[in-house]
Each structure stands twice: as structure tokens, then as C-alpha cells.
Design a protein around this motif. Sequence first.
Motif, mmCIF file in Angstrom:
data_model
loop_
_atom_site.group_PDB
_atom_site.id
_atom_site.type_symbol
_atom_site.label_atom_id
_atom_site.label_comp_id
_atom_site.label_asym_id
_atom_site.label_seq_id
_atom_site.Cartn_x
_atom_site.Cartn_y
_atom_site.Cartn_z
ATOM 1 N N GLY A 14 -4.148 -1.870 5.630
ATOM 2 C CA GLY A 14 -4.009 -0.630 4.883
ATOM 3 C C GLY A 14 -3.890 -0.851 3.390
ATOM 4 O O GLY A 14 -3.330 -0.023 2.671
ATOM 5 N N VAL A 15 -4.388 -1.980 2.939
ATOM 6 C CA VAL A 15 -4.302 -2.307 1.515
ATOM 7 C C VAL A 15 -5.654 -2.811 1.044
ATOM 8 O O VAL A 15 -6.322 -3.551 1.759
ATOM 9 N N LYS A 16 -6.050 -2.381 -0.148
ATOM 10 C CA LYS A 16 -7.274 -2.920 -0.724
ATOM 11 C C LYS A 16 -6.990 -4.303 -1.304
ATOM 12 O O LYS A 16 -6.053 -4.490 -2.074
ATOM 13 N N ASP B 57 -11.377 2.214 -4.961
ATOM 14 C CA ASP B 57 -10.694 1.259 -4.085
ATOM 15 C C ASP B 57 -9.176 1.339 -4.224
ATOM 16 O O ASP B 57 -8.446 0.924 -3.326
ATOM 17 N N LEU B 58 -8.731 1.828 -5.374
ATOM 18 C CA LEU B 58 -7.282 1.868 -5.585
ATOM 19 C C LEU B 58 -6.733 3.280 -5.521
ATOM 20 O O LEU B 58 -5.513 3.474 -5.515
ATOM 21 N N GLY C 245 0.801 -1.206 0.000
ATOM 22 C CA GLY C 245 0.000 0.000 0.000
ATOM 23 C C GLY C 245 0.838 1.262 0.000
ATOM 24 O O GLY C 245 0.420 2.281 -0.521
ATOM 25 N N HIS D 18 -10.207 3.940 -9.910
ATOM 26 C CA HIS D 18 -11.248 3.312 -9.084
ATOM 27 C C HIS D 18 -11.050 3.714 -7.636
ATOM 28 O O HIS D 18 -9.918 3.822 -7.159
ATOM 29 N N THR E 219 -13.482 -8.432 -7.431
ATOM 30 C CA THR E 219 -12.310 -8.897 -8.170
ATOM 31 C C THR E 219 -11.076 -8.538 -7.354
ATOM 32 O O THR E 219 -10.936 -7.423 -6.873
ATOM 33 N N PRO E 220 -10.174 -9.508 -7.189
ATOM 34 C CA PRO E 220 -9.008 -9.270 -6.330
ATOM 35 C C PRO E 220 -8.015 -8.316 -6.975
ATOM 36 O O PRO E 220 -7.835 -8.325 -8.187
ATOM 37 N N LEU F 233 -12.839 0.034 -14.931
ATOM 38 C CA LEU F 233 -11.931 0.053 -13.790
ATOM 39 C C LEU F 233 -12.438 -0.841 -12.670
ATOM 40 O O LEU F 233 -11.653 -1.448 -11.943
ATOM 41 N N GLU F 234 -13.746 -0.965 -12.531
ATOM 42 C CA GLU F 234 -14.262 -1.724 -11.393
ATOM 43 C C GLU F 234 -14.041 -3.219 -11.564
ATOM 44 O O GLU F 234 -14.156 -3.985 -10.622
ATOM 45 N N HIS G 238 -5.644 0.455 -13.575
ATOM 46 C CA HIS G 238 -5.545 1.291 -12.389
ATOM 47 C C HIS G 238 -5.908 2.733 -12.702
ATOM 48 O O HIS G 238 -6.552 3.398 -11.908
ATOM 49 N N LYS H 120 0.867 3.673 -5.318
ATOM 50 C CA LYS H 120 1.232 3.458 -6.718
ATOM 51 C C LYS H 120 0.373 4.312 -7.638
ATOM 52 O O LYS H 120 0.890 5.006 -8.524
ATOM 53 N N GLY I 184 -11.150 -4.265 -12.470
ATOM 54 C CA GLY I 184 -9.717 -4.438 -12.323
ATOM 55 C C GLY I 184 -8.981 -4.420 -13.639
ATOM 56 O O GLY I 184 -7.853 -4.884 -13.720
ATOM 57 N N PHE J 164 -9.644 -6.100 -2.672
ATOM 58 C CA PHE J 164 -10.630 -6.316 -3.728
ATOM 59 C C PHE J 164 -11.099 -4.987 -4.289
ATOM 60 O O PHE J 164 -11.088 -3.980 -3.582
ATOM 61 N N GLN J 165 -11.524 -5.048 -5.550
ATOM 62 C CA GLN J 165 -12.296 -3.950 -6.106
ATOM 63 C C GLN J 165 -13.739 -4.405 -6.111
ATOM 64 O O GLN J 165 -14.079 -5.452 -6.628
ATOM 65 N N ARG J 166 -14.579 -3.604 -5.553
ATOM 66 C CA ARG J 166 -15.974 -3.966 -5.366
ATOM 67 C C ARG J 166 -16.810 -3.473 -6.523
ATOM 68 O O ARG J 166 -16.666 -2.339 -6.956
ATOM 69 N N HIS J 167 -17.661 -4.299 -7.009
ATOM 70 C CA HIS J 167 -18.681 -3.844 -7.938
ATOM 71 C C HIS J 167 -19.909 -4.713 -7.751
ATOM 72 O O HIS J 167 -19.879 -5.707 -7.022
#
Lengths: 296, 296
Positions: free
Chosen positions: B45-47, A265-266, A87, A263, B57-58, A133-134, A139, A271, A136, B49-52
Motif C-alpha cells: 500500500g505504499v509507492k 504516484d504520491l 502510507g 505526482h 526514482t525511489p 514532480l516526476e 511532493h 502525507k 521526486g 517509485f515515481q515513474r517517468h
Amino acid sequence: MEHWDEIRTSYYVVREGTVSGAADALGVHHATVIRHIDALEARLGVKLFQRHARGYTPTEAGADLARVAQTTDDQFSQLGGRLKGQGENVTGELVVTALPTFAERITPILAQFQRDHPDVRVRFLTDARVFRLEYGEAHVALRAGAAPEEPDNVAQPYVSLDMGLFASTDYIAQFGIPTLETLDQHRFVGFADIRSRAPFMQWLEAHVPQSAIWFRASDDRSMAAAVRGGVGLGFLPVCDAGDLNEVMERQPEWVAKTWLVTHVDLHRSAKVQAALAAFKGAAQGWCSCEDGVNLP
Amino acid sequence: MEHWDEIRTSYYVVREGTVSGAADALGVHHATVIRHIDALEARLGVKLFQRHARGYTPTEAGADLARVAQTTDDQFSQLGGRLKGQGENVTGELVVTALPTFAERITPILAQFQRDHPDVRVRFLTDARVFRLEYGEAHVALRAGAAPEEPDNVAQPYVSLDMGLFASTDYIAQFGIPTLETLDQHRFVGFADIRSRAPFMQWLEAHVPQSAIWFRASDDRSMAAAVRGGVGLGFLPVCDAGDLNEVMERQPEWVAKTWLVTHVDLHRSAKVQAALAAFKGAAQGWCSCEDGVNLP
DNA sequence: CATGAAGTGTGCGCAAATGCACAGGGGTTT
DNA sequence: AAACCCCTGTGCATTTGCGCACACTTCATG
């Protein structure tokens, strides 16, 4: 063999030798440790420990479990280190997408980014379709047009690409310089996609009949080449015009706004932030070319 | 990286692709799955998964976690299989302890046991000290004397060893046959340990002055040899007397009761039960020798 | 032999984790 | 285009699991 926490607890009892010691090491009450072990033993139908007033000594089963759990503990510790760093550090892979139009402009930015962050493996996807983006797929996405409104995407305004209407010297010699009134007497170069969201295309469709568009291309480089070849009038970013002649005062509707989209989440990851910073830093030099015009 | 259950939950989400699927597979409510992932991500402190709306999706981090959790899951599954079998199968190691006195009698039992259960590694510990079952020092102990009363031990009465008072022919030729009244005029062979818990030794101390014990040995084989050498009168298991002469009617107090003792935590395991069965089966042939006496 | 320290074991009260129900969003099918 | 299904997400009620306190045992020490 569900309830991995109970395995962990039992492993700590083997390591420490006593329930109390394990409880201290785990940061829980010793009653919890006893309950975990009782539950695990009951579920397995096997005694993991022999109990006595001075502590717990593992049976063969308990020792076997401890061996497996030991390696698991090691692997999870390593994993935790990796993930926590992930992260904050800028490593791994960075996936960026954009319309092919922007490929040439973005590639040097990414090249510079990789020089600054040699540990990052960069993948740059250009395609006409919009990457999601959702799922994955990327980025960071560079989008053009109106402000994106996907709920889980964070969009930041990026550069505004000033577009001008240009013609080659040959064309001007043959057809003259257009005015708003004489537009339909000219020949235009445009996008092949009727439903193009490019703002200048929409302006074109509003002010010029379809029949005036004599050349359609699916990418902007072909369009520029057509304009240079004297096929007709066409829109180009002003800084890409080169020796072409700007034939009309720029209209505010022509401006192609672009957006940097990530997204949610990211978005907060180091990064992605580093990538965004690279983009923004490079944007300074993009369109300070408002003066580089040749006409009239 | 504590809370291994959350790692397991996240792993299942990667496997199933959706929170709901993982919840089904895990047998918990999907809200629990969401909470586990949120907690783990917050802690790291890290995602992950991306949620939709169609699933999770990991991210790279999530995929990394899933890889190591995968191997963990495999190892735990194997372990579970091993351990569950361990309670029902007869494998591993079997540790038996007894006083050295019983070594010769027990060895053939254990030899037969190992023929019946070739997968079991047998360790037979003989020592004067009492091994402590609650510290895992042995699975089965053969104890002599009064009924053991350790709280966590289960004790089953085993064979009663009939003891007789024997003398060699030489001794009888020299000193004659003793009676209860003339005991103190005879010479006795006994244990070196004054505090011996052997019942015949306690009878001896009650009926014979210390001075009448002319030969003391720390193990019974030495005692038997002394008796055979004509040193004095001595107690032997009647079936071990061989050609010695029994010189007095057997007293009920002489009988050496023995006990098979196991720790309660291990008593129900198939291995221990098999061992106990072997002991009990062999006990049939032990002391059917009440007739093998030579005198008077 | 008395005393203290360390460890296990258990009933009780509470907090945290779980299950439940419902709302909302997205994709698919008819 | 509308109905439907599946998925996520959240507030509330419930229960499980946890911490706490105390009792009991064993071992070490003076």
C-alpha cells in the motif's frame, strides 16, 4: 545467491524442522518446499539438509544459512512495518515548491502544518524554475497560470488571486488616475521576464506599449516596493495593497489562478493528502479582502 | 513481507535507476521487473517509485527498502561464497562414531587427519548404541558386522579384522590346548551382550554351550585383560595378542568385517571424502600382523 | 503385532509468472 | 525540426512453478 525466496524457504525448514511444517508456515504446498531446497542445493553444490522420513535436519551449511536468513527475516519484518505505516501515517519529509512570489503566503501554512504534524520534516523550495514532480523533486507544488497538463501530475485548482492595478498617492498626484484610453501616457511597473506567464503581464503587453513599462523587477516584492515608491502603476494582489490606491476596475483576465499539483504516484499517500488539506484550509482566509480598497 | 525476490528486484531498480537496467542486471525481462514492483507496492500500500519515461526514482519508502536490501544482498553474497566453498574445502566439524572397541585404533587416524587439516574440528563419539547418520549425528561411522543396509547410507568395506582364539600361558598350563572336540571342557571369555553381532560370538554360541562361558565383559579391553589374567580362552584381534598364545587355527567365520558408512547427502562433500581417504590410508598398517603369532 | 498418524517423495494437470513483441512518450543529436 | 535512441507499459503466447493426489516409510500406540 539469487532466488531469495528459496533461502527463505530453507530458513523456514530449519526453523520448523520438517518440510511439512515449513510448508504450513509458509502457506505453500510441501512439494514446493522440497523443490526449493533441491534447487538451492544444486545451485550451491552443497547439501543443506540431511533427509530422513521424520524430517529434515540441517547440515552445518544449512545452519549457517539459517542464521543469516534469520536476521534478514527480522530486518524485512521491521521494514514491512515501517513501509506499511508510511502510507497511512504522516511522517518523513514533505517537500513543497512554489514560485518565490508565494513564499510569504505559504510559509505560515507550512508552519501550521508542522505544528499539526511534528514528525514531518518540511522542506520548502522556492525557485524561478519549475521543479519536476516526476523526478521526486517535490511532493506538492503550487503553480500559477493555466492548468498544468503534465500527464502524471494531478492538479487541483487552488485560490484565485485577485489582482488590482495600484498606484501610490504620490503618483496619482503627479500623473492622475489612468483610464483605458490614457494607459500609454502612464508609467508602469512590471516583471523583468518578458515571457512571464503572469496573466496581468500578458494583459499589460496587449494594452500597453513596451515603452510604457519604466520599471522591471524579477520578483513581486520589488515590484510592490516600486509601486509604493511612486515609480509607476503596478499590479498587486488586492489584499497586499495596503494603503495603495486602486486606480482601475479589476479585469477578469487579471485573476491569477493557482494550482496545487502533486505526482500521481504520491497523491494518495496520507502525507500528501494532509499537506493538501492544510493548504485548502488556509485558503479560506486568503482573499476575502475584496472590500479592502481605497479608491476611487 | 513475504516474496523476498520482489524486494531484491526493487532493490536492483533503485541501484540501476531504471527498470530496463535492473532487468538486465537481474537477467530477466523488464516486464517482470515492473510486475514485481507493482505487486510489492500493492501489497504494502505504499509507492516505492515515481515513474517517468526516463526511469524510476525511489520515494522515501523505496530508498528505505533499498538500504535494508543492500545489506541483505551483501550478507547473502558472503553466505553464498562460504557455502559454495564449504562443499569443496575441508573445514568445519567432522563427527566420527565407532564402537568403543575401535577407539584406540581410530584415535591416531583422526589425530593424523587433524594434522593434515588443521581447520577441521574433530569430534569422535564412541558408544554402544548405533548413531544415526540420517539425523546428522555423525558424518562418518565405523560399523562392524554384516553389510549395513540402511537405504540412505553408503557403506564401503573397510578392514577385516582377523580374530584369533588366544590363551595365556598360565591357562594352557592348567587346561591344555583346546580342540574342536574338547571345546566344552574349556572356560571361555565372551561379550556380556547375548545378542552381540560380533561374528566370533555367534560362532561361540554355535559351538560352545552357554555354561562354558565363564566370564562376560561388555567391552573388548576387559575381555583381553581377562584372557591375559588366565580366566579363560578368548578372541582377540591377532595383532593385539601380544605375548598371548594362539590356541586354534583361525576360522574364516571369525573374521570381523568392518565398514565405513556415510550418509548419502554428505558423502560427496570434500570433508567426508578427505576423512574417508585418511581412514583408508591408515588401514594399510592395520592387520599386516598375520605372522605375529606365538603358537602352536 | 496391527493400526494409525505424520512426514517424505513423485508424476500429472493447471494456473500463475515469465518472455516476447509492439506501442507510446521523452530526451538528445545532427 | 526531424530522426534516433532509450525507456516505460501492455496484450498475448509460452513455460515455469505450484498444488494435488497417491505411494512409501517411519514411529507411536493400543
